[in-house]
Design an enzyme around this catalytic site. Structure first.
Site, PDB file in Angstrom:
ATOM      1  N   HIS A  87       0.349  -6.262  -1.221  1.00 23.46           N
ATOM      2  CA  HIS A  87      -0.451  -7.529  -0.863  1.00 23.46           C
ATOM      3  C   HIS A  87      -1.716  -6.891  -1.372  1.00 23.46           C
ATOM      4  O   HIS A  87      -2.401  -8.252  -2.083  1.00 23.46           O
ATOM      5  CB  HIS A  87      -1.150  -7.756   1.365  1.00 23.46           C
ATOM      6  CG  HIS A  87      -0.202  -8.124   1.509  1.00 23.46           C
ATOM      7  ND1 HIS A  87       0.098  -9.896   1.519  1.00 23.46           N
ATOM      8  CD2 HIS A  87       0.709  -8.033   2.908  1.00 23.46           C
ATOM      9  CE1 HIS A  87       1.065  -9.555   2.258  1.00 23.46           C
ATOM     10  NE2 HIS A  87       1.626  -8.779   3.363  1.00 23.46           N
ATOM     11  N   HIS A 109       4.464  -1.950   1.173  1.00 22.60           N
ATOM     12  CA  HIS A 109       4.280  -3.267   2.073  1.00 22.60           C
ATOM     13  C   HIS A 109       3.234  -3.865   1.575  1.00 22.60           C
ATOM     14  O   HIS A 109       2.676  -4.788   0.449  1.00 22.60           O
ATOM     15  CB  HIS A 109       4.549  -3.136   3.759  1.00 22.60           C
ATOM     16  CG  HIS A 109       4.649  -5.270   3.485  1.00 22.60           C
ATOM     17  ND1 HIS A 109       5.498  -5.325   3.644  1.00 22.60           N
ATOM     18  CD2 HIS A 109       3.495  -5.629   4.288  1.00 22.60           C
ATOM     19  CE1 HIS A 109       5.335  -6.519   4.359  1.00 22.60           C
ATOM     20  NE2 HIS A 109       3.980  -7.005   4.594  1.00 22.60           N
ATOM     21  N   GLU A 110       1.526  -2.815   2.384  1.00 18.50           N
ATOM     22  CA  GLU A 110       0.196  -3.925   2.147  1.00 18.50           C
ATOM     23  C   GLU A 110       0.071  -3.275   0.821  1.00 18.50           C
ATOM     24  O   GLU A 110      -1.242  -4.092   0.524  1.00 18.50           O
ATOM     25  CB  GLU A 110      -0.552  -2.663   3.581  1.00 18.50           C
ATOM     26  CG  GLU A 110      -0.391  -2.822   4.729  1.00 18.50           C
ATOM     27  CD  GLU A 110      -0.106  -3.829   5.508  1.00 18.50           C
ATOM     28  OE1 GLU A 110      -0.716  -4.810   4.541  1.00 18.50           O
ATOM     29  OE2 GLU A 110       0.582  -4.734   6.044  1.00 18.50           O
ATOM     30  N   GLU A 130       3.605 -12.706   1.003  1.00 13.16           N
ATOM     31  CA  GLU A 130       4.480 -12.090   2.161  1.00 13.16           C
ATOM     32  C   GLU A 130       5.250 -11.638   0.573  1.00 13.16           C
ATOM     33  O   GLU A 130       6.176 -10.507   0.646  1.00 13.16           O
ATOM     34  CB  GLU A 130       5.425 -12.963   2.159  1.00 13.16           C
ATOM     35  CG  GLU A 130       5.783 -11.282   3.717  1.00 13.16           C
ATOM     36  CD  GLU A 130       4.855 -11.072   4.256  1.00 13.16           C
ATOM     37  OE1 GLU A 130       3.621 -10.639   4.561  1.00 13.16           O
ATOM     38  OE2 GLU A 130       5.893  -9.937   5.121  1.00 13.16           O
TER      39      GLU A 130
END
Lengths: 503, 503
Positions: B271, B267-268, B297
């Site tokens: 980003h 997830h990170e 997101e």
């Protein structure tokens, strides 16, 4: 505006400058420890912006006006307020003296010179560095002219003032000349000594995790507070007191030399203990800041050498070292470690030099850079002069300039006037520790029991807590009752080295 | 001043603001990852000083003058210059709308409310938090009034604008209502399903060093560049794009759930991949910045869910996982991991929710906070309304407020209008990935071979490289040919979940 309002406003501005400056320190720490490789260009933008901002805020004319109000009706001589006004005036005048264009030219030239120095050192090619050193020297001499110096002084004083305020070249010479003679004799005696300590502990492989556990243990034991500090790794160990509650030091590890990691860590922890015990209520004013590089170095050298290379320290520490590093330390005794930690052996590289020869490395640099600033040396002669002095002071021939005049980064940054503070640190250190020992005659017994708090508290009460309230020289007189002298350092070294070498 | 000069000057000011703002980001990252415990007070001073400075620089009247010059003779509609002027105007007007006194009151109230929220959550004591939420709400509604909203809109729009520019409450409702119905039906079907995947991989102890090795391997494989980035540990994982060449993400490790660490990291990393592939030549202008939280997101959820929970990904990844974590993964098959990674199970906590139920957590928050901003809810009724909606959407009774309306930090910070961007991210993500799959029909085969560069490059060309050139909604139309819709997300979820559960 009345004096009290002016003073309050002055402190508020000083706090503001300090806060931004502390962010600059964090940028510096991060760059050496955490920043990814690719972040250099962005960091250059950030650091330049922050330096510019701090310089702008530190030189605003409002400070001058407020200082004038405070000076028109001076605070009581010995008051904190008077000290803050004196030091803020010192910083303000100094910061205002360099024109912005000059500061920018210095910054640009430094960046290039530092880069070219790194190449030159790698290839041991002084001629490659010479033209850059020439430029740096020209700019540094110009800086000295901008700063100015008292009629009785010399340009070097103007530079020294930036690192060791209120200290002159003449002070340095007065301290260094007798020291040099005594050190040279001691080293000659060591070289003719009948016995020599076993240094094999310095070339013994110790697993990285054991080394780290050991140095953290030692740093904590002597009083570095990890709740308000960190220890990380960097190529060149350093300590940065970001602000109250946040002091960060670094160390380095070699697979085969845990003693180097220990010395580095205790050295930086000494800087850190100073920073951690400044008066945090005074943060943002001079009385909440460290007083000079020399005094700072007295703290780092004190914990590294006076404590960390003492017999009493090892009587306490060795069992712990054996517990943490059982294989590597198995055959060691208090005597063997103590002696190995105090080997005197001339070598090329300053940062690897022992406690005794170290100061000769400094004197050599001081003498050469002072002559450079005076314009008495042709840049191209620096290697020859360096090597001659090196032979003279340390008795060995420099094999290549990378091991000689190209070894340190300082000159490429224009840091001239900085080197002497290292030896001043050793001198202050020895003198402070004699006073501490007089106040606490059982200090060695404390060390043997692993009790370092009394020493730390004595240093805090006598040195840390004052910040810049007293200039370094005055602080020395207040703490020790005497002006700075080479005698305590020589007593310390002679008293330790002669018995070890049976000379 | 002519337009070109005004534009250049505007970009220079924007760069200056960006550089200082990036230092603020570093302060934030450091606080969560490196800062010693005792550094809080100093960091508060530093962060406040930096925020104040950035606000001051971002609201200087000079920007308004320069914008006026650029707007008087507009740049070509579709040009980068026009986009930069549009977005700088947006930011400038918004920043100027809040009076300084209000900003300071918000900051003070947040600090207290955040603290009290933490206590209230710990004790699951909503009445303790209620008065602070009331204050925050009053201030947030006041902020909305300062910002203002179009006549056809509502106060919530003014807040949403800060996180998802150019998007309104009506847009959100239009997307959320059909989504809610379809999600609720899917979840009901899952609950009546004849089979259920084995989730034991989520409660299996894996040594920390293996977990770390595995998540670093995965992050690198999907394209997070560690030469210009870092991975550290923090309580709440986050990613901070400090600036070009320096992007830092964090993750967390639980001894017994390596899949959580993997999902957090991917997830990170999503980003991070966005930040690392922004146009770095445009750094300092809007076209060098990410466009909105929703689009951000979409990238993180894309790599975490659409890639990381796909069968194709695990066909490639499982052998590597077995190599790195031989004991824990020994009994796993592609099917077992794929199914375990796609379990649908209503649960209390948003940040632990699966891909399907997650969006219902968001809708509930959106509906409640929108009503709060409209003044339609008595603060004391929040727990009751929360629990009713929760039962309605997710079919389970909330056992205590710590597992209900007290679970998230957002409201205590006044972050109202923020939650919907999470689901917008899921919607954008699904729609983008349908377009990507259309452009690269063999995408799954690429994943099976561990080739993630084509997808990354497609995302960069279509999304990352534009920065804020097109507002999120327009970007979506340009990339996918259609306005944002709930259909792609539902196709994605239905197509994956129904086969797994045989429904």
């Amino acid at each position: 505006m009345n004096r009290q309002d002016a003073y309050s406003k002055l402190c508020a501005i000083s706090k503001d400058v300090t806060v931004f400056s502390s962010i600059g320190s964090l940028l510096g720490w991060d760059q050496e420890t955490m920043m990814p490789e690719g972040g250099t260009a962005t960091r250059a933008d950030q650091s330049a912006a922050m330096s510019g901002l701090v310089h702008e805020k530190a030189t605003t004319a409002e400070i001058g006006d407020l200082l004038a109000v405070c000076e028109a009706e001076p605070f009581a001589d010995d008051s904190v307020e008077a000290a803050n006004v004196r030091e803020l005036r010192h910083d303000y005048d100094r910061a205002r003296k360099l024109p912005k264009a000059h500061v920018e030219e210095v910054a640009r030239t430094q960046t290039i010179a530092q880069n070219e120095w790194a190449k030159a050192r790698k290839e041991s090619n002084f001629p490659h560095f010479a033209p850059h050193l020439e430029k740096i020297l020209t700019l540094t001499r110009k800086s000295a002219e901008y700063y100015g110096w008292p009629e009785s002084g010399e340009p070097y004083d103007a530079l020294l003032e930036g690192y060791e305020p209120h200290t002159t070249s003449a002070d340095i010479v007065a301290a260094f000349v007798p020291l040099r003679e005594k050190l040279t004799r001691l080293i000659k005696d060591v070289q003719g000594a009948p016995k020599s300590p076993d240094g094999s502990i310095h070339t013994r492989t110790v697993p990285r995790d054991q080394q780290e556990q050991f140095v953290r243990f030692a740093a904590k034991a002597i009083g570095f507070n990890f709740d308000i500090g960190r220890l990380d790794i960097s190529t060149h160990p350093f300590c940065s007191g970001i602000g109250p509650g946040d002091c960060r030091m670094t160390t380095r590890f070699h697979d085969d030399n845990v003693m180097d990691a220990l010395s580095s860590t205790m050295h930086e922890a000494g800087h850190g203990i100073y920073e951690q015990n400044l008066n945090k209520e005074a943060w943002g004013t001079p009385c909440g800041e460290s007083v000079s590089l020399g005094i700072h170095e007295s703290q780092s050298r004190g914990w590294e050498n006076t404590v960390g290379r003492s017999r009493a320290f090892w009587e306490w520490c060795l069992p712990h070292a054996k517990e943490i590093m059982p294989e590597a330390m198995a055959d060691q005794t208090v005597d063997s470690v103590y002696e190995a930690q105090n080997i005197v052996k001339p070598s090329y590289i300053r940062v690897e030099a022992d406690e005794t020869t170290y100061n000769l490395h400094i004197m050599l640099r001081f003498e050469i850079e002072r002559q450079m600033i005076r314009g008495e040396i042709d840049i191209n002669d620096v290697p020859r002069i360096w090597n001659e002095k090196f032979k003279d002071y340390l008795g060995i021939e420099v094999d290549k300039d990378a091991n000689g005049c190209l070894q340190d980064v300082h000159w490429s940054f224009g840091l001239m006037g900085y080197f002497p503070t290292y030896t001043l640190g050793n001198l202050y250190c020895a003198q402070f520790f004699e006073a501490a020992r007089e106040a606490m005659p059982d200090m060695d017994d404390q060390f043997r029991r692993g009790e370092f708090t009394p020493l730390r508290e004595w240093l805090t009460a006598n040195i840390h807590a004052h910040g810049r309230r007293y200039p370094a020289g005055e602080l020395c007189r207040r703490v020790t009752g005497k002006p700075l002298s080479a005698d305590p350092l020589m007593r310390h070294l002679e008293g330790k080295i002669r018995p070890i070498y049976s000379i």
